[in-house]
Each structure stands twice: as structure tokens, then as C-alpha cells.
Design an enzyme around this catalytic site. Structure first.
Site, PDB file in Angstrom:
ATOM      1  N   ARG A  36      58.013  21.936 -35.815  1.00  0.00           N
ATOM      2  CA  ARG A  36      57.244  22.692 -34.850  1.00  0.00           C
ATOM      3  C   ARG A  36      57.481  24.136 -34.891  1.00  0.00           C
ATOM      4  NH1 ARG A  36      58.296  18.242 -30.020  1.00  0.00           N
ATOM      5  NH2 ARG A  36      56.464  17.132 -30.516  1.00  0.00           N
ATOM      6  N   LYS A 199      52.478  -1.614 -27.341  1.00  0.00           N
ATOM      7  CA  LYS A 199      51.734  -2.019 -26.050  1.00  0.00           C
ATOM      8  C   LYS A 199      50.408  -1.834 -26.118  1.00  0.00           C
ATOM      9  CE  LYS A 199      55.522  -1.416 -23.080  1.00  0.00           C
ATOM     10  NZ  LYS A 199      55.949  -0.278 -21.778  1.00  0.00           N
ATOM     11  N   GLY A 355      53.808  11.660 -33.339  1.00  0.00           N
ATOM     12  CA  GLY A 355      54.395  10.463 -33.026  1.00  0.00           C
ATOM     13  C   GLY A 355      55.055   9.483 -34.263  1.00  0.00           C
ATOM     14  N   GLY A 378      51.109  12.608 -27.424  1.00  0.00           N
ATOM     15  CA  GLY A 378      50.492  12.536 -25.966  1.00  0.00           C
ATOM     16  C   GLY A 378      49.129  13.169 -26.055  1.00  0.00           C
TER      17      GLY A 378
HETATM   18  P1  AMP Z   1      54.188   3.090 -29.825  1.00  0.00           P
HETATM   19  O1  AMP Z   1      55.155   4.082 -29.343  1.00  0.00           O
HETATM   20  O2  AMP Z   1      53.471   2.411 -28.761  1.00  0.00           O
HETATM   21  O3  AMP Z   1      53.230   3.696 -30.864  1.00  0.00           O
HETATM   22  O4  AMP Z   1      54.863   1.973 -30.401  1.00  0.00           O
HETATM   23  C1  AMP Z   1      55.898   2.223 -31.854  1.00  0.00           C
HETATM   24  C2  AMP Z   1      56.783   1.174 -31.776  1.00  0.00           C
HETATM   25  O5  AMP Z   1      56.283  -0.172 -31.888  1.00  0.00           O
HETATM   26  C3  AMP Z   1      57.534   1.466 -33.005  1.00  0.00           C
HETATM   27  O6  AMP Z   1      58.922   1.695 -32.511  1.00  0.00           O
HETATM   28  C4  AMP Z   1      57.509   0.021 -33.661  1.00  0.00           C
HETATM   29  O7  AMP Z   1      58.808  -0.531 -34.228  1.00  0.00           O
HETATM   30  C5  AMP Z   1      57.263  -0.959 -32.405  1.00  0.00           C
HETATM   31  N1  AMP Z   1      56.438  -1.912 -33.232  1.00  0.00           N
HETATM   32  C6  AMP Z   1      55.463  -1.937 -33.880  1.00  0.00           C
HETATM   33  N2  AMP Z   1      54.985  -3.331 -34.123  1.00  0.00           N
HETATM   34  C7  AMP Z   1      55.903  -4.153 -33.552  1.00  0.00           C
HETATM   35  C8  AMP Z   1      55.915  -5.456 -33.291  1.00  0.00           C
HETATM   36  N3  AMP Z   1      54.926  -6.413 -34.001  1.00  0.00           N
HETATM   37  N4  AMP Z   1      57.018  -6.055 -32.487  1.00  0.00           N
HETATM   38  C9  AMP Z   1      57.799  -5.059 -31.977  1.00  0.00           C
HETATM   39  N5  AMP Z   1      57.553  -4.065 -31.903  1.00  0.00           N
HETATM   40  C10 AMP Z   1      56.784  -3.248 -32.927  1.00  0.00           C
END
Ligand code: AMP
Length: 397
Positions: A36, A199, A355, A378
Site C-alpha cells: 500500500r 457467503k 482482498g 470493500g
Molecule cells: P469472502 O471474504 O466472502 O470473499 O470469502 C473468502 C473466503 O471464502 C476464503 O477464506 C475461502 O477460504 C472461503 N471459501 C471459498 N470457498 C469456500 C467453500 N466452498 N467452503 C468454505 N469456505 C470457502
């Protein structure tokens, strides 16, 4: 909007809001990744080379109750000196007498770093009086903190009102805005958006907004299993948000109405526990047995996703295809990163959201083979959700 490149900084004390929220080692407080700081360097060097002096404002961490050792910007002083190749002065308070004295005695070419602006609650509240006190330290204002552009904080937004004719976006902010606009406004088609991560609830707004512009939306990662369940599939112990089943149905319906193709991973690598050494099985994503969970997309999905990506002229990626932090479940994310690199060499414009996706292209060695890797997680997400980012609006209007 005032043009940063042609603005005269000669003899001016330039207040620059940077995003120096860098990761620190928890024991030694040493910087573990100075990306950064390096990202802001072109803006800072341009000001210095054009006869200005710098007053740097940033936050670090999320201090709740005023000053705290672990969030002090004094820890990153030497890291800035290293990148900038010159000494940096430090004010242990971002406002008040000390800051005023140090700022007023700055000579052209000198740099002053102010202590963490979030040591004052007024910062995150967007307090006008606090913004005014910061503004009194300088002659003009540059915002180069894209990572915090989605926050209406005193040093990112309110402060700009005190510089109606002397406020502007720095090079990093301008590059971020330009690349985001290439995806959303000057879109070359076909446009494929890839959305992954844990999610549905975190990504529902971006998916809904992308339904207005994308030709293809690829959905992977943990969030895909809520879509399979919504369509009557068996997903075993995979991640699922039952309260979002209806949302998934609505997204599929609207995609059909608009002619947007949604691609879900038809096969999955499943595991009998959430562990790098779990037993694994390759199965259909809508026929996962109880006790097993989908942790990565399978080889057929990788191949079909890669085909769509490689035939695209614009690609946006936010969120991993699986638990890429564990080697056993990283091949889907790697395959997507590789396909994006190929699309780029075929002439596509490819934007990697901050991220986890930025970490993944870095980890798999494709960071220099894509068009742009955003520094804002974000902030970028909110931009693609269709929201106005207050930090950008404040310097543009
Ligand atoms: P996000 O912050 O919502 O972009 O989510 C990223 C996180 O989702 C990472 O740490 C991944 O390890 C997790 N992730 C991705 N695919 C899966 C999955 N199929 N089951 C559980 N965690 C997951």
C-alpha cells in the site's frame, strides 16, 4: 474535477489522505507487506518533484478507544522512508499544537506523517470540526486512499469541503476509478463477472447490480451451494444460507429475463472435514452426501469456466472459487486466475477485486499478467454494487 498532473504544487503544503493501513507483525510491529505504501509512491513523488511538501494522513487498524500502541503510525515511519528514499517527520497527534508547528515549518521536498486519524472518534463520525482542524495544516488536499473511499470519514470526505478549488484525486485513486469505469461504463463485450467467496449475503448486491451489465456471471466458492440447494440439490454439509434460498431463485429468474448467463460449478471437490488433510471426493455439486462439504470447484467446472473467461473481452473477479488457502482446495481458484491471464493476453481488460482475489493472483504468480489488481476490497465491492463512494464524490464535485 481538478487535474492532479497539471496542478501546481510549488511551495504548497499538500495534505494527502493515503491508505497506509498495512499489515504489521503482532509482536515486533514490523511491516509484513508494504504494497500500500508502494502503491501511493507515484502520487507522493510527483508532489515532491513539483516543489510541494507532504503532510500524510492515514488510519491503521480499528482503534476504538483513542490511542493504542499497536495502531500507532510511528511503526511504519521507517517503511515510508525506505519507499520514499528520504527522511519522514512524525507528529504524535494528527491535530493540535505539535502537528501545527511541524506542518508550518515544513520545507519543499519534506514529508510529515501524522499519527493515526482514527485515534479520534470524530474521524469515523465524519465530524466537520475535526476535518477543519486537519484542513488548517495544509494548502491543498489530495485523496489517494481508494481503500477507504467507501467511508464518509473526516479525512476522506468532509475535509474536501475546505478546499473547494484545491482538492483532487491522486494517481492511485484515478487509476482505480479509471479501471472500474472500463468495466462498468466502457464495457467491451462479452463481459464476464466472476463472483466467489463464502457467503451469498456478502455478494448479493454486487450480483444484482451486475445483472444489469454482465453477459455472463460465474458463481463459485462456498456461496454456490446455496444456489444448488435453492434448485433442489443435495449439498451435504457445504456452506449454506437457508435464509437466502429465495434470493438465489430470484437472481436466477432475473438473469433469465435479462439474457444473462449464470454459470454454476457443476462438479465439486468435497471433503469429509474442513482440513487440509481431509479425505476428498469428486462429485456432482447437487449430489453431495451428508457428512461431506464442497470446498473447491471440480475439473469440469474449471474447464467450462475457463472457456467462458477466455472468450471474454472484459472480466471482473471478486472472491475465490474454493478454500484456496489450503493446497488441496486451491486448484479451482488457480484455474480461474490462469484463464484470466490468458484472456488478458488475448486483449481483454481484466480487473481483479481486492482482498482474497488479489491475494490469489499474487499467490499463483499471475498478478503481472492481468490488466489491473485493485487495492480496495470493500470500496471496489461497493462501487460494483452501484453505490456512490463518498471519498471519490468529495474530490470530483
Ligand atoms: P469472502 O471474504 O466472502 O470473499 O470469502 C473468502 C473466503 O471464502 C476464503 O477464506 C475461502 O477460504 C472461503 N471459501 C471459498 N470457498 C469456500 C467453500 N466452498 N467452503 C468454505 N469456505 C470457502
Amino acid at each position: 474535477m481538478i487535474n492532479f498532473s497539471s496542478y501546481s504544487f510549488r511551495g504548497k503544503k499538500v495534505l494527502v489522505r493515503v491508505d497506509f493501513n498495512v499489515p504489521l507483525n503482532k509482536e515486533t510491529f514490523e511491516i509484513t507487506d508494504d504494497k500500500r505504501i508502494r502503491a501511493a509512491a507515484p502520487t507522493l513523488l510527483h508532489i515532491l518533484e513539483n516543489g510541494g511538501s507532504l503532510i500524510l494522513m492515514s488510519h491503521l487498524g480499528r482503534p476504538k478507544e483513542g490511542p493504542e500502541e499497536k495502531s500507532s503510525l510511528k511503526h511504519i515511519l521507517s517503511g515510508i522512508e525506505k519507499v520514499m528514499g528520504r527522511p519522514v517527520k512524525f507528529s504524535n497527534d494528527c491535530i493540535g499544537e505539535n502537528a501545527k508547528n511541524l506542518a508550518s515549518s515544513l520545507e519543499p521536498g519534506e514529508i510529515l506523517l501524522l499519527e493515526n486519524v482514527r485515534f479520534y472518534k470524530e474521524e469515523t463520525k465524519g465530524d466537520m470540526d475535526f476535518a477543519k482542524q486537519l484542513s488548517l495544516l495544509g494548502d491543498c488536499y489530495v485523496n489517494d486512499a481508494f481503500g477507504t473511499a467507501h467511508r464518509a470519514h473526516a479525512s476522506t470526505t468532509q475535509i474536501a469541503t475546505f478546499f473547494p478549488n484545491d482538492k483532487m484525486a491522486g494517481y492511485l485513486m484515478a487509476a482505480e476509478i479509471e479501471s472500474a469505469k472500463k468495466v462498468m461504463q466502457d464495457t467491451k463485450r462479452p463481459f464476464t463477472a466472476i463472483v466467489g467467496g463464502a457467503k451469498v449475503s456478502d455478494k448479493v448486491l454486487i450480483v444484482e447490480n451486475l445483472l444489469n451489465v454482465a453477459d455472463h456471471i460465474i458463481i463459485g466458492g462456498g456461496m454456490a451451494y446455496t444456489f444448488f440447494k435453492a434448485q433442489g440439490g443435495k449439498i451435504g454439509n457445504s456452506l449454506c444460507e437457508d435464509e437466502r434460498l429465495e434470493t438465489c431463485i430470484q437472481i436466477m429468474k432475473r438473469a433469465k429475463e435479462r439474457g444473462v448467463q449464470i454459470h454454476l460449478p457443476m462438479d465439486s471437490i468435497t471433503a469429509d472435514e474442513f482440513s487440509p488433510t481431509a479425505n476428498t471426493q469428486l462429485v456432482e455439486s447437487s449430489a453431495i452426501q451428508d457428512g461431506w462439504m464442497g470446498l473447491d470447484i471440480g475439473p469440469s467446472s474449471q474447464a467450462s469456466f475457463a472457456k467462458v473467461i477466455e472468450e471474454s473481452k472484459t472480466v471482473l473477479w471478486n472472491g475465490p472459487m474454493g478454500v484456496f488457502e489450503m493446497d488441496a482446495f486451491s486448484s479451482g481458484t488457480k484455474a480461474v486466475a490462469e484463464a484470466i491471464a490468458k484472456a488478458t493476453s488475448n486483449g481483454a481488460f481484466t480487473l481483479i477485486g481486492g482482498g482474497d482475489s488479489a491475494a490469489a493472483v499474487q499467490k499463483f504468480g499471475f498478478a503481472t499478467q492481468v490488466s489491473y489488481v485493485s487495492t480496495g476490497g470493500g470500496a471496489l465491492l461497493e462501487y460494483f454494487e452501484g453505490k456512490v463512494l463518498p471519498g471519490i464524490e468529495a474530490v470530483e464535485n
